[in-house]
Design a protein around this motif. Structure first.
Motif, PDB file in Angstrom:
ATOM      1  N   LYS A  68       7.802 -22.435   2.652  1.00 14.36           N
ATOM      2  CA  LYS A  68       8.564 -21.360   3.206  1.00 14.36           C
ATOM      3  C   LYS A  68       8.856 -20.521   2.276  1.00 14.36           C
ATOM      4  CE  LYS A  68      12.450 -20.283   6.232  1.00 14.36           C
ATOM      5  NZ  LYS A  68      13.586 -20.587   6.836  1.00 14.36           N
ATOM      6  N   VAL A  69       8.235 -19.234   2.281  1.00 13.99           N
ATOM      7  CA  VAL A  69       8.763 -18.243   1.218  1.00 13.99           C
ATOM      8  C   VAL A  69       9.041 -16.982   1.721  1.00 13.99           C
ATOM      9  CG1 VAL A  69       6.142 -17.504   1.255  1.00 13.99           C
ATOM     10  CG2 VAL A  69       7.478 -16.892  -0.819  1.00 13.99           C
ATOM     11  N   THR A  70      10.066 -16.459   1.348  1.00 11.43           N
ATOM     12  CA  THR A  70      10.614 -15.280   1.717  1.00 11.43           C
ATOM     13  C   THR A  70      10.318 -14.068   0.522  1.00 11.43           C
ATOM     14  OG1 THR A  70      12.266 -16.162   3.026  1.00 11.43           O
ATOM     15  CG2 THR A  70      12.880 -13.903   2.457  1.00 11.43           C
ATOM     16  N   LEU A  71       9.556 -13.125   0.799  1.00 15.00           N
ATOM     17  CA  LEU A  71       9.461 -11.737  -0.169  1.00 15.00           C
ATOM     18  C   LEU A  71       9.460 -10.670   0.606  1.00 15.00           C
ATOM     19  CD1 LEU A  71       8.563 -11.310  -3.110  1.00 15.00           C
ATOM     20  CD2 LEU A  71       6.082 -11.681  -2.355  1.00 15.00           C
ATOM     21  N   ASP A  72      10.292  -9.908   0.102  1.00 18.00           N
ATOM     22  CA  ASP A  72      10.342  -8.717   0.828  1.00 18.00           C
ATOM     23  C   ASP A  72       9.260  -7.460  -0.013  1.00 18.00           C
ATOM     24  OD1 ASP A  72      11.106  -6.381   2.022  1.00 18.00           O
ATOM     25  OD2 ASP A  72      13.403  -6.489   1.469  1.00 18.00           O
ATOM     26  N   LEU A  73       8.286  -7.282   0.708  1.00 21.21           N
ATOM     27  CA  LEU A  73       7.393  -6.379   0.203  1.00 21.21           C
ATOM     28  C   LEU A  73       7.402  -4.973   0.805  1.00 21.21           C
ATOM     29  CD1 LEU A  73       4.476  -8.853  -0.301  1.00 21.21           C
ATOM     30  CD2 LEU A  73       5.807  -8.016  -1.981  1.00 21.21           C
ATOM     31  N   GLY A  74       8.385  -4.767   1.845  1.00 22.25           N
ATOM     32  CA  GLY A  74       8.517  -3.561   2.338  1.00 22.25           C
ATOM     33  C   GLY A  74       7.258  -3.459   3.447  1.00 22.25           C
ATOM     34  N   GLU A  75       7.036  -1.967   3.987  1.00 17.96           N
ATOM     35  CA  GLU A  75       6.112  -1.779   4.572  1.00 17.96           C
ATOM     36  C   GLU A  75       5.259  -0.437   4.147  1.00 17.96           C
ATOM     37  OE1 GLU A  75       5.055  -2.739   7.459  1.00 17.96           O
ATOM     38  OE2 GLU A  75       6.817  -4.583   7.436  1.00 17.96           O
ATOM     39  N   GLU A  76       3.921  -0.630   4.119  1.00 19.38           N
ATOM     40  CA  GLU A  76       3.192   0.883   3.984  1.00 19.38           C
ATOM     41  C   GLU A  76       2.938   1.146   2.333  1.00 19.38           C
ATOM     42  OE1 GLU A  76       1.321   2.152   6.078  1.00 19.38           O
ATOM     43  OE2 GLU A  76       1.858   1.396   7.976  1.00 19.38           O
ATOM     44  N   THR A  77       3.887   1.231   1.497  1.00 18.89           N
ATOM     45  CA  THR A  77       3.832   1.407   0.266  1.00 18.89           C
ATOM     46  C   THR A  77       2.935   0.495  -0.562  1.00 18.89           C
ATOM     47  OG1 THR A  77       5.695   0.190  -0.354  1.00 18.89           O
ATOM     48  CG2 THR A  77       6.253   2.386   0.277  1.00 18.89           C
ATOM     49  N   VAL A  78       2.511   1.289  -1.658  1.00 19.28           N
ATOM     50  CA  VAL A  78       1.595   0.862  -2.432  1.00 19.28           C
ATOM     51  C   VAL A  78       2.354  -0.434  -3.610  1.00 19.28           C
ATOM     52  CG1 VAL A  78      -0.375   0.758  -4.216  1.00 19.28           C
ATOM     53  CG2 VAL A  78      -0.241   2.321  -2.263  1.00 19.28           C
ATOM     54  N   ARG A  79       2.176  -1.553  -3.677  1.00 13.39           N
ATOM     55  CA  ARG A  79       2.746  -2.388  -4.446  1.00 13.39           C
ATOM     56  C   ARG A  79       1.861  -3.416  -5.044  1.00 13.39           C
ATOM     57  NH1 ARG A  79       8.753  -3.874  -1.667  1.00 13.39           N
ATOM     58  NH2 ARG A  79       8.622  -5.507  -3.446  1.00 13.39           N
ATOM     59  N   ASN A  80       0.524  -3.153  -5.398  1.00 10.80           N
ATOM     60  CA  ASN A  80      -0.470  -3.933  -5.930  1.00 10.80           C
ATOM     61  C   ASN A  80       0.232  -4.720  -7.300  1.00 10.80           C
ATOM     62  OD1 ASN A  80      -2.171  -2.687  -3.903  1.00 10.80           O
ATOM     63  ND2 ASN A  80      -2.996  -1.337  -5.447  1.00 10.80           N
ATOM     64  N   TYR A  81      -0.241  -6.130  -7.078  1.00 14.32           N
ATOM     65  CA  TYR A  81      -0.475  -6.733  -6.088  1.00 14.32           C
ATOM     66  C   TYR A  81       0.598  -7.911  -5.884  1.00 14.32           C
ATOM     67  CZ  TYR A  81      -5.008  -4.670  -6.060  1.00 14.32           C
ATOM     68  OH  TYR A  81      -6.087  -3.821  -5.803  1.00 14.32           O
ATOM     69  N   GLN A  82       1.752  -7.527  -5.795  1.00 14.79           N
ATOM     70  CA  GLN A  82       2.746  -8.464  -5.696  1.00 14.79           C
ATOM     71  C   GLN A  82       2.682  -9.380  -4.516  1.00 14.79           C
ATOM     72  OE1 GLN A  82       6.431  -5.617  -5.454  1.00 14.79           O
ATOM     73  NE2 GLN A  82       6.764  -6.176  -7.317  1.00 14.79           N
ATOM     74  N   GLN A  83       3.048 -10.693  -4.992  1.00 12.80           N
ATOM     75  CA  GLN A  83       2.975 -11.990  -3.862  1.00 12.80           C
ATOM     76  C   GLN A  83       3.453 -13.184  -4.524  1.00 12.80           C
ATOM     77  OE1 GLN A  83      -1.372 -13.619  -4.869  1.00 12.80           O
ATOM     78  NE2 GLN A  83      -1.620 -11.623  -6.158  1.00 12.80           N
ATOM     79  N   ALA A  84       3.586 -13.988  -3.825  1.00 14.18           N
ATOM     80  CA  ALA A  84       4.235 -15.444  -3.902  1.00 14.18           C
ATOM     81  C   ALA A  84       3.725 -16.279  -2.946  1.00 14.18           C
ATOM     82  CB  ALA A  84       5.687 -15.253  -3.856  1.00 14.18           C
ATOM     83  N   GLY A  85       3.329 -17.566  -3.289  1.00 11.82           N
ATOM     84  CA  GLY A  85       2.926 -18.572  -2.301  1.00 11.82           C
ATOM     85  C   GLY A  85       2.450 -20.016  -2.975  1.00 11.82           C
ATOM     86  N   LEU A  86       1.615 -20.505  -2.298  1.00 17.19           N
ATOM     87  CA  LEU A  86       1.012 -21.691  -2.883  1.00 17.19           C
ATOM     88  C   LEU A  86      -0.044 -21.821  -3.519  1.00 17.19           C
ATOM     89  CD1 LEU A  86       1.230 -23.988   0.575  1.00 17.19           C
ATOM     90  CD2 LEU A  86       2.547 -24.514  -1.403  1.00 17.19           C
ATOM     91  N   VAL A  87      -0.414 -22.619  -4.315  1.00 11.82           N
ATOM     92  CA  VAL A  87      -1.793 -22.769  -4.925  1.00 11.82           C
ATOM     93  C   VAL A  87      -2.364 -24.171  -5.135  1.00 11.82           C
ATOM     94  CG1 VAL A  87      -0.744 -23.089  -7.313  1.00 11.82           C
ATOM     95  CG2 VAL A  87      -2.784 -22.091  -7.203  1.00 11.82           C
ATOM     96  N   ALA A  88      -3.498 -24.495  -5.125  1.00  9.35           N
ATOM     97  CA  ALA A  88      -4.094 -25.712  -5.330  1.00  9.35           C
ATOM     98  C   ALA A  88      -4.731 -25.321  -6.899  1.00  9.35           C
ATOM     99  CB  ALA A  88      -5.163 -26.040  -4.430  1.00  9.35           C
ATOM    100  N   TYR A  89      -4.620 -26.275  -7.691  1.00  9.19           N
ATOM    101  CA  TYR A  89      -4.811 -25.744  -9.091  1.00  9.19           C
ATOM    102  C   TYR A  89      -5.516 -26.855 -10.105  1.00  9.19           C
ATOM    103  CZ  TYR A  89      -3.485 -24.097 -13.795  1.00  9.19           C
ATOM    104  OH  TYR A  89      -3.796 -23.613 -15.223  1.00  9.19           O
TER     105      TYR A  89
END
Length: 731
Positions: free
Chosen positions: A597-618
């Protein structure tokens, strides 16, 4: 249909080619295997399929070479089939020197859409390069007309939709057209792609000009490859998401929304609109771990039993390029059953692309009359006068088939009211007819849209299931009925099938009666999520569990208050940079589901390339599958990205799985393929932890040992911190 590369047949030549017979089926009677285009093409992208006036099926594809080693792009290649399974190449719609006046020399024609409009065949297509500027991608939607799907095709002098300058420079991607006739008889055209989004505009009655102002219906930077149809009072907008052409990492897929109005707003199964920053989209078709990846850019057709089918392209992950690596993506045409479950379309009841032998479409029936000769021995005249010639039955009165009908069935015909007041079909004792401005079935009747010209060919279809009769009429038999009427029968419609015309002559063609399809009632079950494996999981309740291991440790990541807090790094994993940190732990053996369960406030509409968070199989920096909530230009998406080594370099692509919230639940369902030992990871996302959207599968070789971990990267501006509440494994 975003391409990473650039790219007519004369009537006499077409006549000779059409005389040839299709090859024998390769998968046995009533069975077929994908790709259905293998008999004539190695690649046949962006396909659309129509049934011609001659009862033959025609497929049209984008302008690529058809075979490996060919080297020269075709100009809208055309194929034909009698059974939707075995196809023969007909030729190109356009000759090498044939182009509209506004097309620049060397322009290619992509993503054709073919319909019957105002009594003739109309093709809409992308014109990739026009004369309005020096830009080599100032695209437009062009149009051509023909007397039959086989041609000859003639360009109109002006585009339907001209190149559109973008506010940020260059030209909006005016590509991937799809036409639809609405319930009121008006004609609409959907078009667009990532730069500019998908819009719809009304067309003139002849289908050759856009009129009025366009309406945006799907957000930019997420969707392209529109295809629209109408069913049970809803307009459905199919659209493809992610990159069509990333070779072995292509994660293209088809999603859908629906609306009561052809101009939207279109919403998905969960009520999310397709035209907003956090755009929705109900999955229709996505890769399932077998041979096929990147299935997308679809069209829909209906066989003679009433079963819908989806035509689309996909990539064989073992043979992703037509010739050399990183050149033309090899995208053959596939065909699969399209089911409607609880009002939503899904391929093979949610199982996705097929690889083995499958039941074939129904393309002939108990009655199957094309009227290619004057022989009417299978029919008897009950009233009036009838004659058959040149593929058309003409007459007045009643002509009955000598073959009996009964049970659940679908009956259809193409008809024109050349002089009749009304014309139609008789099923047993029930008349279904059109004329005098109405569609009538027995005692039920509904008006036709104003301006409906029945002197043009229309398709009349009648389905009987039990005691329920449904009749529709439309111009193209492509999900475009202009009228629909239902009737409760007092008794089954057993007896004879007849064609009827009153008040003057009518023309009939392609009269068929086939057993009605059996609809799928239940979707394939999603991955099972069992109890939590406590020994493998971490709730972040007391620091970081010793089982975790870092790749490029980030000291800014801390654990406190029952959560891992990780400021998003100005780093990434894709390509050769490999600067991002990865927090990993071993996974259980066998099948399992990993969840965070991840909380990440990326807002709306604006360009914020490529902020991200999550799972990975590595496995390592060049082989991983990353499931994250991410900002992609103005949109917020859940991307299931994948990188693997290919031809000496890392290749990255991705698929879109659901819609993120500020807090998003993510799952990776791991399965070991019992046949080849591959590791399959299927992605799921949820905005509330209860209602899940499941999407694509990425695979890892059997001789690898993927670990599961967390990532937070993609850009440090503006500063934002990802919060992970836990990492849990379920058996």
């Amino acid at each position: 249909m975003r391409h990473l590369h650039r790219g007519g047949v004369l009537a006499a030549v077409l006549t000779l080619l059409l005389a040839g017979a299709a090859p024998a089926p390769a998968a046995g009677p009533d069975r077929y295997r994908n790709p259905v285009s293998a008999g004539f093409a190695d690649t046949f992208a962006d396909p659309v399929v129509v049934r011609g006036d001659d009862g033959i099926w025609y497929a049209f594809g984008t302008s690529d070479p058809l075979r490996e080693g060919e080297g020269t792009a075709h100009r809208v290649p055309i194929a034909r089939s009698t059974d939707l399974v075995d196809w023969t190449f007909v030729g190109d719609a356009f000759t090498a020197d044939q182009r509209p006046a506004y097309a620049a020399p060397g322009s290619a024609f992509w993503a054709p859409d073919v319909r019957r409009v105002a009594g003739r065949w109309v093709m809409y297509m992308t014109v990739t390069d026009t004369t309005v500027s020096d830009d080599t991608f100032d695209t437009a939607v062009g149009v051509a007309t023909a007397p039959s799907p086989a041609g000859p095709w003639t360009f109109a002098d002006t585009p339907v939709v001209a190149p559109r300058p973008g506010a940020g420079g260059g030209y909006l991607w005016t590509i991937d057209p799809s036409q639809l006739t609405g319930a009121d008889g008006r004609s609409w055209l959907y078009y667009g792609s990532y730069y500019g989004g998908i819009s719809v505009t009304e067309l003139s009655p002849d289908g050759l000009r856009a009129v009025g102002d366009p309406t945006p219906v799907a957000v930019d930077n997420k969707f392209e490859g529109a295809y629209a149809l109408r069913r049970d009072g809803w307009y459905y907008l199919f659209a493809s998401a992610a990159n069509c052409c990333a070779g072995p990492a292509t994660g293209y897929s088809v999603q859908v929304g629906r609306s009561r109005d052809p101009r939207g707003p279109f919403v998905d199964r969960d009520g999310r609109r397709l035209d907003v920053s956090r755009a929705g989209g109900t999955p229709v078709l996505t890769q399932n771990g077998n041979r096929w990846i990147g299935p997308g850019h679809n069209a829909v057709l209906t066989d003679l039993s009433g079963q819908d089918w989806i035509a689309y392209h996909a990539i064989d992950r073992a043979d992703p390029y037509l010739d050399e690596p990183f050149g033309v993506n090899e995208r053959p045409m596939l065909l699969d059953r399209l089911d409607w479950i609880d009002g939503w379309p899904t391929v093979n009841a949610g199982a996705g692309p097929s690889e083995g032998a499958r039941p074939a479409p129904v393309t002939t029936g108990r009655v199957d009359a094309r009227f290619d000769t004057s022989d009417l021995r299978g029919w008897r005249t009950e009233a009036g006068s009838w004659r058959a010639a040149g593929g058309t039955l003409t007459g007045t009165g009643t002509l009955a088939s000598r073959t009996g009908i009964g049970g659940d069935l679908r009956v259809e015909t193409d008809l024109r009211l050349t002089g009749a007041d009304t014309a139609g079909l008789r099923l047993g004792a029930v008349d279904v007819r059109v004329g005098r401005g109405r569609l009538t079935a027995g005692t039920a009747s509904t008006p036709l849209p104003a301006g409906t010209d029945l002197r043009n060919r229309h398709n009349l279809a009648v389905e009987v299931r039990g005691r329920q009769l449904v009749a529709t009429i439309g111009p193209s038999r492509l999900g475009d009925p202009v009228a629909r009427v239902t009737l409760r029968l007092p008794r089954p419609a057993n007896g004879t099938l007849a064609v009827r015309a009153e008040g003057g002559p009518a023309e009939f063609d392609n009269v068929s009666a086939a057993r009605l399809y059996r609809p799928a009632r239940h979707a394939v079950a999603p991955p099972r999520v069992g109890p939590v494996l406590r020994d493998w999981s971490d709730e972040f309740a007391d620091g970081l569990d010793p089982a975790w291991r870092w790749v490029r440790q980030d000291p800014a990541a801390t654990v406190s208050g029952g959560a891992l807090r990780w400021p998003v790094q100005d780093a990434d994993l894709t390509g050769t940079g490999n600067t991002a940190g990865v927090l990993l732990r071993d996974a259980p053996t066998g099948n399992y589901v990993a969840e965070t369960k991840v909380t990440l406030d990326l807002g709306e509409e604006t360009v914020r390339n490529y902020q991200q968070a999550g799972l990975v199989a590595y496995v390592d920096d060049d082989r991983f599958a990353r499931l994250s909530t991410v900002a992609i230009w103005n949109t917020r998406q859940v991307e299931f990205g994948y990188e693997l080594p290919f031809a000496g370099q890392p290749v990255y692509g991705g698929s879109i799985v659901g819609t993120p919230g500020t807090t998003t639940w993510l799952r990776l369902a791991h399965r070991v393929d019992p046949v080849n030992g591959e590791h399959e990871f299927r992605a799921g996302s949820s905005p509330d932890g209860r209602h899940w959207t499941w999407g694509a599968v990425w695979t890892f070789p059997a001789d690898t040992t993927p670990r599961i971990g967390l990532v937070a990267h993609g850009g440090a501006t503006p500063a934002v911190t990802a919060q992970f509440d836990y990492l849990r494994f379920h058996r």
